[in-house]
Design a protein around this motif. Structure first.
Motif, PDB file in Angstrom:
ATOM      1  N   ARG A   1       7.451  15.835   1.328  1.00  9.93           N
ATOM      2  CA  ARG A   1       6.172  15.372   1.876  1.00  9.93           C
ATOM      3  C   ARG A   1       6.072  13.857   1.746  1.00  9.93           C
ATOM      4  O   ARG A   1       6.566  13.278   0.775  1.00  9.93           O
ATOM      5  N   THR A   2       5.422  13.245   2.724  1.00 12.34           N
ATOM      6  CA  THR A   2       5.144  11.804   2.698  1.00 12.34           C
ATOM      7  C   THR A   2       3.660  11.611   2.955  1.00 12.34           C
ATOM      8  O   THR A   2       3.110  12.178   3.909  1.00 12.34           O
ATOM      9  N   VAL A   3       3.009  10.822   2.094  1.00  8.32           N
ATOM     10  CA  VAL A   3       1.590  10.550   2.248  1.00  8.32           C
ATOM     11  C   VAL A   3       1.366   9.047   2.306  1.00  8.32           C
ATOM     12  O   VAL A   3       1.985   8.281   1.571  1.00  8.32           O
ATOM     13  N   VAL A   4       0.498   8.630   3.219  1.00  7.66           N
ATOM     14  CA  VAL A   4       0.115   7.223   3.355  1.00  7.66           C
ATOM     15  C   VAL A   4      -1.378   7.127   3.103  1.00  7.66           C
ATOM     16  O   VAL A   4      -2.174   7.830   3.747  1.00  7.66           O
TER      17      VAL A   4
ATOM     18  N   ALA B   1       5.001   8.255  -1.457  1.00  4.18           N
ATOM     19  CA  ALA B   1       3.637   7.766  -1.304  1.00  4.18           C
ATOM     20  C   ALA B   1       3.658   6.275  -0.984  1.00  4.18           C
ATOM     21  O   ALA B   1       4.419   5.510  -1.583  1.00  4.18           O
ATOM     22  N   VAL B   2       2.817   5.885  -0.032  1.00  5.40           N
ATOM     23  CA  VAL B   2       2.722   4.486   0.385  1.00  5.40           C
ATOM     24  C   VAL B   2       1.249   4.116   0.467  1.00  5.40           C
ATOM     25  O   VAL B   2       0.452   4.852   1.054  1.00  5.40           O
ATOM     26  N   LEU B   3       0.894   2.974  -0.117  1.00  3.21           N
ATOM     27  CA  LEU B   3      -0.450   2.413   0.035  1.00  3.21           C
ATOM     28  C   LEU B   3      -0.415   1.336   1.101  1.00  3.21           C
ATOM     29  O   LEU B   3       0.558   0.585   1.206  1.00  3.21           O
ATOM     30  N   THR B   4      -1.486   1.223   1.872  1.00  3.60           N
ATOM     31  CA  THR B   4      -1.573   0.151   2.855  1.00  3.60           C
ATOM     32  C   THR B   4      -3.020  -0.280   3.018  1.00  3.60           C
ATOM     33  O   THR B   4      -3.941   0.525   2.839  1.00  3.60           O
ATOM     34  N   MET B   5      -3.203  -1.555   3.322  1.00 11.20           N
ATOM     35  CA  MET B   5      -4.533  -2.073   3.628  1.00 11.20           C
ATOM     36  C   MET B   5      -4.676  -2.350   5.124  1.00 11.20           C
ATOM     37  O   MET B   5      -5.592  -3.051   5.553  1.00 11.20           O
ATOM     38  N   GLY B   6      -3.738  -1.824   5.905  1.00  7.15           N
ATOM     39  CA  GLY B   6      -3.833  -1.924   7.359  1.00  7.15           C
ATOM     40  C   GLY B   6      -3.410  -3.251   7.949  1.00  7.15           C
ATOM     41  O   GLY B   6      -3.559  -3.469   9.150  1.00  7.15           O
ATOM     42  N   THR B   7      -2.846  -4.131   7.132  1.00  4.52           N
ATOM     43  CA  THR B   7      -2.494  -5.470   7.619  1.00  4.52           C
ATOM     44  C   THR B   7      -1.029  -5.584   8.017  1.00  4.52           C
ATOM     45  O   THR B   7      -0.609  -6.626   8.512  1.00  4.52           O
ATOM     46  N   ARG B   8      -0.232  -4.532   7.819  1.00  2.00           N
ATOM     47  CA  ARG B   8       1.201  -4.609   8.097  1.00  2.00           C
ATOM     48  C   ARG B   8       1.655  -3.379   8.884  1.00  2.00           C
ATOM     49  O   ARG B   8       2.528  -2.625   8.442  1.00  2.00           O
ATOM     50  N   PRO B   9       1.080  -3.121  10.055  1.00  2.00           N
ATOM     51  CA  PRO B   9       1.436  -1.887  10.773  1.00  2.00           C
ATOM     52  C   PRO B   9       2.903  -1.816  11.167  1.00  2.00           C
ATOM     53  O   PRO B   9       3.514  -0.736  11.107  1.00  2.00           O
ATOM     54  N   ALA B  10       3.488  -2.946  11.586  1.00  2.00           N
ATOM     55  CA  ALA B  10       4.897  -2.921  11.992  1.00  2.00           C
ATOM     56  C   ALA B  10       5.803  -2.655  10.795  1.00  2.00           C
ATOM     57  O   ALA B  10       6.749  -1.858  10.872  1.00  2.00           O
ATOM     58  N   GLU B  11       5.520  -3.309   9.664  1.00  2.00           N
ATOM     59  CA  GLU B  11       6.330  -3.107   8.464  1.00  2.00           C
ATOM     60  C   GLU B  11       6.176  -1.688   7.926  1.00  2.00           C
ATOM     61  O   GLU B  11       7.152  -1.067   7.481  1.00  2.00           O
TER      62      GLU B  11
END
Length: 286
Positions: A31-34, A4-14
């Motif tokens: 399974r992988t969830v973002v 599981a990965v959380l993102t705020m959309g500020t690091r698309p390349a990373e």
């Protein structure tokens, strides 16, 4: 195994580099969830589950959404949480985590080592009081939010992250509940999440939420006699360490908020858990 990965959309390349490192594991996760935490998601690799939340629920709330998404699938026993700007530099992380859980039935949490691109691990990223040797693994009383694994059976028993915390101290709250239920927490320094070195500089919101959540943490989890000891210790430490007057003001404002506001259900840990934590080197007064 699930990731599981959380993102705020500020690091698309990373984020893409992290997901590529997950896909390159020799034994891939089932399974992988973002989770897009109040932000739209970029294009994700094939097979990765994306969940876009209309608002930012914080670290705790966002990770609970990921847990529920993997729970719905019904085929994940262990969840690996990773920061969206981290990187798995070894290809056997998933398989080694799986081996640990197969070997230790009461293993609840595995804490990874956080290291920068040179291999350096900051003192604050070692989950024990005596942090002089980041390569010393073993049982601990808390874990690192940036990279860790959680038993789904443990989460079914103790519940998930404390939503209201938003961020800061949510790992300690979960760790204390896990220990009180008889689960073990291990720090495994050979399991590395590469992460950019970050500045220890803090902002006022951080100070406020750190203090508020520390009070909530004590009120929710500690036996009554330990609450003033724990909070008194942290008042002294904060005053001694903090050089920012604005930071101190924000911290004490947050402390007052933590005293005044509801902290959620109170379930004080058993004294046997206090003794166990003390034996592990970190009694719950610091």
């Amino acid at each position: 195994m699930g990731v599981a990965v959380l993102t705020m959309g500020t690091r698309p390349a990373e984020l893409r580099a992290l997901l590529d490192s997950v896909a390159k594991q020799r034994e891939p996760a089932r399974r992988t969830v973002v989770v897009g935490n109040g932000a739209p998601l970029p294009e994700l690799p094939e097979g990765v589950i994306g969940v876009e939340l209309p608002e930012n629920l914080g670290v705790a709330g966002g990770r609970n959404v990921a847990i529920e998404e993997l729970r719905k699938a019904g085929d994940v026993d262990v969840l690996v949480d990773l920061d969206d700007d981290g990187l798995l530099i070894d290809a056997d992380v998933v398989s080694r985590v799986a081996d640990l859980y197969e070997t230790h039935p009461k293993l609840g949490v595995v804490s990874f080592r956080i290291a920068d691109e040179t291999g350096f691990t900051a003192r604050r990223h070692v989950p024990r009081l005596r942090a002089d040797d980041p390569m010393r693994g073993g049982e601990v009383t808390t874990f690192l939010g940036g990279g860790h694994a959680l038993s789904m059976a443990m989460l079914d028993e103790i519940g998930g992250w404390p939503d209201a915390f938003f961020f800061t101290h949510e790992e300690t709250d979960l760790a204390w509940r896990a220990l009180d239920a008889g689960w073990k927490i291990r720090y495994e320094p050979e399991l590395v999440l590469q992460h950019p070195r970050t500045s220890p500089a803090r902002h006022e919101v951080y100070y406020r939420m750190t203090a508020r959540n520390r009070v909530w943490l004590a009120r929710r989890n500690l036996p009554a006699p330990l609450v003033p000891l724990y909070l008194g210790t942290w008042i002294l430490l904060t005053v001694a360490r903090t050089r920012s007057v604005k930071g101190l003001r924000a911290w004490f404002a947050g402390f007052g908020e933590g005293v005044r506001t509801a902290c959620g259900t109170r379930r004080p840990m058993r004294w046997s858990t206090v003794r166990r934590m003390t034996a592990l080197g970190r009694p719950p007064v610091i």
